[in-house]
Design an enzyme around this catalytic site. Sequence first.
Site, short mmCIF file in Angstrom:
data_model
loop_
_atom_site.label_atom_id
_atom_site.label_comp_id
_atom_site.label_asym_id
_atom_site.label_seq_id
_atom_site.Cartn_x
_atom_site.Cartn_y
_atom_site.Cartn_z
N ASP A 39 -7.17 -0.80 -4.31
CA ASP A 39 -8.06 -0.27 -3.02
C ASP A 39 -8.56 0.53 -4.13
OD1 ASP A 39 -6.99 -2.56 -1.77
OD2 ASP A 39 -5.72 -1.08 -0.88
N ASP A 46 1.14 -1.15 0.21
CA ASP A 46 -0.39 0.12 0.25
C ASP A 46 0.97 1.15 -0.06
OD1 ASP A 46 -2.33 -1.73 -0.06
OD2 ASP A 46 -2.49 -1.05 2.42
#
Length: 174
Positions: free
Chosen positions: A147, A125
């Site tokens: 995401d 991430d």
Amino acid sequence: MVYRPWFSAPRAFGLVAVVLALALDQAHKFWMLHVFDIGLRQPIRLTSFLDLVLSWNFGVSYSLLSSQTEPTRALLVAFQLSIVGCLGYWLWRAPRRLTAAALGLVVGGALGNVADRLTRGAVADFFFFHTALPVGPLANYVFNVADAAIFLGVVLLLLESFRTGAARPTPAAG
């Protein structure tokens, strides 16, 4: 029966969305990890509420179902792939292009995170959203392109559900 080329079918839009979401996610992750080398440069402040960082997520959202061993990682991947299979079936049968494209974004994003889990052991991430506002767990959220694709797909599905909701009864003439 009206002939429609295969590429105009809703599933074609969904498959294009899968490929785009997966390719963009994996290309972005490769660039951030191996070209930009975010691990040596972090954190990079973009705005007062958004930074670039490197964060490894061993679970799903908010690190739920953390899987740091091979057996638990295999179970998590199997669980994710079963959900992808169900969504893929829905995508294949979707009657509208927007529905198929939205499902394609969700599937492509999910496959991007599964690819990370399989190749890197965890999901990379990069975007750290933070605020001092009292908004619970959303005050600090780290995410990636996959995401964002999943989120966009879910938003489009919600919008589509309002647009194509059940027919409303009309007032009786009288």
